[in-house]
Design a protein around this motif. Structure first.
Motif, PDB file in Angstrom:
ATOM      1  N   GLY A 102      34.849  21.330  12.220  1.00  0.00           N
ATOM      2  CA  GLY A 102      35.676  21.239  10.887  1.00  0.00           C
ATOM      3  C   GLY A 102      35.514  19.783  10.189  1.00  0.00           C
ATOM      4  N   TYR A 103      35.129  18.691  10.810  1.00  0.00           N
ATOM      5  CA  TYR A 103      34.632  17.418  10.109  1.00  0.00           C
ATOM      6  C   TYR A 103      33.236  17.460   9.985  1.00  0.00           C
ATOM      7  N   ASP A 104      32.706  17.204   8.822  1.00  0.00           N
ATOM      8  CA  ASP A 104      31.280  17.288   8.558  1.00  0.00           C
ATOM      9  C   ASP A 104      30.741  15.852   8.469  1.00  0.00           C
ATOM     10  N   VAL A 105      31.373  15.053   7.444  1.00  0.00           N
ATOM     11  CA  VAL A 105      30.950  13.738   7.345  1.00  0.00           C
ATOM     12  C   VAL A 105      32.338  12.753   7.550  1.00  0.00           C
ATOM     13  N   VAL A 106      32.232  11.639   8.386  1.00  0.00           N
ATOM     14  CA  VAL A 106      33.535  10.988   8.638  1.00  0.00           C
ATOM     15  C   VAL A 106      33.259   9.582   8.431  1.00  0.00           C
ATOM     16  N   ALA A 107      34.343   8.943   8.165  1.00  0.00           N
ATOM     17  CA  ALA A 107      34.188   7.282   7.813  1.00  0.00           C
ATOM     18  C   ALA A 107      34.641   6.802   8.895  1.00  0.00           C
ATOM     19  N   LEU A 108      33.829   6.173   9.608  1.00  0.00           N
ATOM     20  CA  LEU A 108      34.186   5.199  10.877  1.00  0.00           C
ATOM     21  C   LEU A 108      34.649   3.887  10.403  1.00  0.00           C
ATOM     22  N   ASP A 109      35.464   3.261  11.160  1.00  0.00           N
ATOM     23  CA  ASP A 109      35.805   1.908  11.092  1.00  0.00           C
ATOM     24  C   ASP A 109      34.687   1.197  11.681  1.00  0.00           C
ATOM     25  N   VAL A 110      34.097   0.162  11.170  1.00  0.00           N
ATOM     26  CA  VAL A 110      32.727  -0.487  11.552  1.00  0.00           C
ATOM     27  C   VAL A 110      32.788  -0.335  13.053  1.00  0.00           C
ATOM     28  N   PRO A 111      33.778  -1.224  13.837  1.00  0.00           N
ATOM     29  CA  PRO A 111      33.684  -1.181  15.423  1.00  0.00           C
ATOM     30  C   PRO A 111      33.524   0.190  16.096  1.00  0.00           C
ATOM     31  N   ASN A 112      33.825   1.179  15.539  1.00  0.00           N
ATOM     32  CA  ASN A 112      33.934   2.376  16.354  1.00  0.00           C
ATOM     33  C   ASN A 112      32.422   3.150  16.121  1.00  0.00           C
ATOM     34  N   THR A 113      31.650   2.781  15.404  1.00  0.00           N
ATOM     35  CA  THR A 113      30.415   3.396  15.308  1.00  0.00           C
ATOM     36  C   THR A 113      29.653   3.517  16.428  1.00  0.00           C
ATOM     37  N   ALA A 114      29.462   2.407  17.165  1.00  0.00           N
ATOM     38  CA  ALA A 114      28.829   2.312  18.660  1.00  0.00           C
ATOM     39  C   ALA A 114      29.223   3.446  19.411  1.00  0.00           C
ATOM     40  N   GLU A 115      30.735   3.393  19.567  1.00  0.00           N
ATOM     41  CA  GLU A 115      31.220   4.289  20.542  1.00  0.00           C
ATOM     42  C   GLU A 115      31.000   5.797  20.298  1.00  0.00           C
ATOM     43  N   PHE A 116      31.061   6.215  18.885  1.00  0.00           N
ATOM     44  CA  PHE A 116      30.757   7.547  18.516  1.00  0.00           C
ATOM     45  C   PHE A 116      29.282   7.934  18.671  1.00  0.00           C
ATOM     46  N   ALA A 117      28.338   6.950  18.353  1.00  0.00           N
ATOM     47  CA  ALA A 117      26.947   7.106  18.615  1.00  0.00           C
ATOM     48  C   ALA A 117      26.633   7.478  20.218  1.00  0.00           C
ATOM     49  N   ALA A 118      27.463   6.374  21.111  1.00  0.00           N
ATOM     50  CA  ALA A 118      26.913   6.443  22.576  1.00  0.00           C
ATOM     51  C   ALA A 118      27.514   7.805  23.185  1.00  0.00           C
ATOM     52  N   LYS A 119      28.462   8.372  22.455  1.00  0.00           N
ATOM     53  CA  LYS A 119      28.904   9.603  22.956  1.00  0.00           C
ATOM     54  C   LYS A 119      28.344  10.927  22.531  1.00  0.00           C
TER      55      LYS A 119
END
Length: 425
Positions: A102-119
């Protein structure tokens, strides 16, 4: 934006939530394969997710209205989250953990980007999803990069500024030693010399990172896991902050300051110098401010010159579970376009496009833009690591212990090193 993370739910509760969310969604985009390899050419309506749009002009609505007018068959719906950074993070994490589409494009707070990429929750911007980063400020691109790969497009950014009383100090200091050497001016005027955001929360991580980075220290290696903070450079940076607090150059109440409290202290004329974000410029310039027409802005001080601001802002990423990734990729490219970034900048959000900081019309509205550009040019992202919440807590807890005197600088830095090591184990 500053984040404050809260403990995760228990394993049992998380399992129930995951099961419930999966049944509620009715589908999972990666059934039968890796989600990153699926729906790469999908086109159609998408949903864009971002925190509460607090701009007076409704920047996100403007962006989506412009897009929708030009793309009748690929409409974007705005899913507005709360203004709380922790709630934003946890909403996205719960959604992606359940592999919902249901979420296609998301705005990530800068420091969360690596976490979401790694997962594996967000799509690498490579191949057909590649974007042109040449017009963008290099530090913002670095904030969206993990393990050498770009995972998001910087949408809007933020950088720290030094606010100073130009009626008392005509020329802003360039270094920490120069700034603290002017604290006698504050004492002569019966006001505090310097403050930032030193309460134990994300703001203290930011302020500690800035002084440690300014003195050549760092926190994690390129792998996002190996701790690097236990160094002479890091100790030298933290010592400057701690010594200034101990000798009164930083007033005692400053360890209770978040953004709002520190802004109020400066606006009411109680500080000579303040580290804060660009939003304060308009507030301090407004009628009723004790420092209206009496202050200026400069890049943050460093060791031998301009310091190392911490970046804020949002990075726009494509969900690995989106069914319409081709449309999502086009929308991400739109967000960094000249047209979209003009809308963002006009809404008083710092743009990621370098050229807009030299735009005369924008400078007339926001006179601090050239200074902010200089600040961002030397900025350093917060530690780029998939374990950011734990890393941030190790930094802020140990920095606060050094400030309040319960740990020496050496022990505090060693504590940061241990905490970062534990976070990645």
């Amino acid at each position: 934006m500053a984040l404050k993370f809260v403990p995760r739910a228990t394993m049992a509760a998380a399992s129930i939530a995951l099961l419930t969310a999966t049944f509620a969604s009715g589908c999972s985009s990666d059934e039968g394969g890796n989600a990153l390899d699926q729906n790469l050419t999908g086109r159609g309506p998408i949903t864009y997710v971002e925190g509460k749009d607090t701009t007076e002009t409704g920047v996100v609505k403007q962006l989506i209205d412009r897009w929708n007018a030009a793309h009748p068959n690929e409409q974007v719906t705005f899913k507005e989250q709360s203004a709380d950074g922790t709630q934003q993070h946890d909403d996205l994490a719960e959604h992606f953990r359940a592999k919902q589409d249901g979420y296609d494009v998301v705005a990530l707070d800068v420091p969360n980007t690596a976490e979401f990429a790694a997962k594996g929750w967000i799509q690498p911007l490579e191949g057909n999803f590649a974007i042109d980063t040449a017009p963008l400020l290099a530090p913002t691109v670095a904030s969206a990069t993990y393990n050498g790969k770009l995972y998001a497009a910087p949408k809007n950014t933020n950088g720290g500024l030094l606010y100073y009383r130009k009626d008392l100090v005509p020329n802003p200091p360039k270094t920490w030693s120069e700034m603290l050497g002017q604290c006698q001016v504050a004492r002569d005027n019966n006001i505090g010399c310097y403050a930032g955001q030193l309460f134990p929360y994300e703001g203290l991580t930011v302020n500690t990172s800035e002084v440690i980075n300014a003195f050549g220290g760092s926190f994690v290696g390129a792998d996002g896991k190996t701790p690097t903070v236990n160094s002479p450079e890091s100790k030298a940076g933290l010592k400057v902050l701690v010594d200034a607090y101990k000798n009164g150059d930083i007033p005692k109440e400053a360890i209770t300051f978040k953004e709002g409290e520190s802004a109020s202290a400066f606006e009411s004329g109680k500080l000579l110098f303040l580290r804060n974000w660009p939003y304060l410029f308009a507030q301090a310039s407004a009628e009723g401010s004790a420092v209206k027409d009496k202050f200026g802005v400069a890049p943050l001080p460093g060791n031998t010159g301009v310091g190392a601001s911490t970046l804020g802002g949002y990075n726009a990423a494509i969900s690995a579970f989106s069914k319409n990734k081709a449309t999502a990729a086009d929308f991400v490219r739109y967000l960094i376009s000249e047209e979209a970034q003009q809308i963002i900048a006009s809404g008083s959000l710092p743009s990621v496009r370098s050229s807009l900081y030299d735009d005369p019309a924008l400078i007339a509205k926001m006179p601090y833009l050239p200074t902010l550009k200089e600040s961002i040019a030397s900025a350093v992202p917060r530690p780029v690591t998939p374990f950011y919440p734990a890393v941030s807590k190790a930094i802020q807890d140990n920095a606060y212990a050094a400030l309040n005197g319960t740990k020496s600088v050496d022990d505090a830095v060693a504590g940061m090193q241990k905490g970062i090591e534990t976070a990645g184990s």
